[in-house]
Design a protein around this motif. Structure first.
Motif, short mmCIF file in Angstrom:
data_model
loop_
_atom_site.label_atom_id
_atom_site.label_comp_id
_atom_site.label_asym_id
_atom_site.label_seq_id
_atom_site.Cartn_x
_atom_site.Cartn_y
_atom_site.Cartn_z
N MET A 1 7.17 -25.98 34.12
CA MET A 1 8.13 -24.90 34.13
C MET A 1 9.08 -25.04 35.33
SD MET A 1 8.80 -22.38 32.26
CE MET A 1 9.75 -20.92 32.26
N GLU A 2 8.57 -25.58 36.43
CA GLU A 2 9.41 -25.72 37.61
C GLU A 2 10.59 -26.64 37.37
OE1 GLU A 2 7.32 -26.98 41.05
OE2 GLU A 2 5.82 -25.41 40.88
N ILE A 3 10.41 -27.60 36.49
CA ILE A 3 11.48 -28.57 36.24
C ILE A 3 12.69 -27.90 35.59
CG2 ILE A 3 10.78 -29.35 33.96
CD1 ILE A 3 11.26 -32.23 35.13
N LEU A 4 12.48 -26.77 34.94
CA LEU A 4 13.59 -26.08 34.28
C LEU A 4 14.36 -25.16 35.21
CD1 LEU A 4 11.97 -25.19 30.86
CD2 LEU A 4 13.52 -27.06 31.38
N LEU A 5 13.91 -24.99 36.44
CA LEU A 5 14.60 -24.11 37.38
C LEU A 5 16.01 -24.60 37.71
CD1 LEU A 5 11.77 -23.10 39.88
CD2 LEU A 5 12.85 -21.72 38.09
N LEU A 7 18.15 -25.37 35.68
CA LEU A 7 19.04 -24.82 34.65
C LEU A 7 19.50 -23.40 34.95
CD1 LEU A 7 17.33 -26.03 31.37
CD2 LEU A 7 19.53 -26.76 32.29
N VAL A 8 18.82 -22.70 35.84
CA VAL A 8 19.14 -21.30 36.13
C VAL A 8 20.57 -21.14 36.65
CG1 VAL A 8 18.54 -19.31 37.55
CG2 VAL A 8 16.75 -20.63 36.41
N PRO A 9 21.04 -21.92 37.65
CA PRO A 9 22.42 -21.72 38.10
C PRO A 9 23.45 -21.98 36.99
CG PRO A 9 21.21 -23.07 39.66
CD PRO A 9 20.33 -22.89 38.47
N THR A 10 23.18 -22.97 36.17
CA THR A 10 24.09 -23.27 35.08
C THR A 10 24.13 -22.12 34.08
OG1 THR A 10 23.50 -25.59 35.35
CG2 THR A 10 24.65 -24.98 33.33
N ALA A 11 22.98 -21.56 33.76
CA ALA A 11 22.93 -20.44 32.82
C ALA A 11 23.63 -19.22 33.39
CB ALA A 11 21.48 -20.12 32.48
N VAL A 12 23.49 -18.96 34.68
CA VAL A 12 24.15 -17.82 35.31
C VAL A 12 25.67 -18.00 35.28
CG1 VAL A 12 24.50 -16.61 37.50
CG2 VAL A 12 22.19 -17.21 36.75
N VAL A 13 26.15 -19.19 35.62
CA VAL A 13 27.59 -19.45 35.60
C VAL A 13 28.13 -19.31 34.17
CG1 VAL A 13 29.33 -21.25 35.92
CG2 VAL A 13 27.59 -20.88 37.67
N THR A 14 27.39 -19.81 33.20
CA THR A 14 27.83 -19.70 31.80
C THR A 14 27.89 -18.23 31.37
OG1 THR A 14 26.86 -21.85 31.31
CG2 THR A 14 27.33 -20.42 29.44
N ALA A 15 26.90 -17.46 31.72
CA ALA A 15 26.88 -16.04 31.34
C ALA A 15 28.04 -15.28 31.99
CB ALA A 15 25.54 -15.41 31.72
N VAL A 16 28.29 -15.56 33.27
CA VAL A 16 29.40 -14.89 33.96
C VAL A 16 30.73 -15.28 33.31
CG1 VAL A 16 30.66 -14.78 36.14
CG2 VAL A 16 28.18 -14.59 36.12
N ALA A 17 30.89 -16.56 32.96
CA ALA A 17 32.13 -17.01 32.32
C ALA A 17 32.31 -16.33 30.96
CB ALA A 17 32.11 -18.52 32.17
N MET A 18 31.23 -16.19 30.20
CA MET A 18 31.34 -15.53 28.89
C MET A 18 31.73 -14.06 29.05
SD MET A 18 28.39 -17.25 26.47
CE MET A 18 27.09 -16.32 27.21
N LEU A 19 31.15 -13.39 30.03
CA LEU A 19 31.50 -11.99 30.26
C LEU A 19 32.95 -11.85 30.71
CD1 LEU A 19 28.25 -10.75 32.00
CD2 LEU A 19 29.07 -10.17 29.71
N TRP A 20 33.40 -12.76 31.55
CA TRP A 20 34.78 -12.71 32.04
C TRP A 20 35.77 -12.91 30.90
CZ3 TRP A 20 38.07 -17.19 33.62
CH2 TRP A 20 39.24 -16.76 34.24
#
Length: 78
Positions: A1-5, A7-20
């Motif tokens: 599970m640690e190896i997927l951490l 991906l968290v910054p990428t997912a956050v940036v993608t979510a913020v971009a979609m909301l914007w």
């Protein structure tokens, strides 16, 4: 599970971009006066639209025979 951490910054940036983008594209931004748009459309339809240039000649139809052959070129007088 640690190896997927990672991906968290990428997912956050993608979510913020979609909301914007969703906020920028919401209804009500840049409304156009409907009556002015109808008048502008009517004026454009009343104008005479002539072609500014002659249409291009149509290309000759290449009849395919299923065999790859270079097109023959006619030679001028020898």
């Amino acid at each position: 599970m640690e190896i997927l951490l990672w991906l968290v910054p990428t997912a956050v940036v993608t979510a913020v971009a979609m909301l914007w983008v969703a906020w920028l594209g919401r209804d009500g931004r840049g409304e156009v006066d409907r009556d002015a748009a109808v008048e502008k459309l009517a004026a454009a339809m009343q104008r005479d639209h002539t072609a500014r240039h002659r249409p291009r000649p149509t290309a000759p139809v290449d009849r395919s025979t299923g065999i790859a052959v270079r097109p023959s070129r006619s030679r001028g007088p020898a």
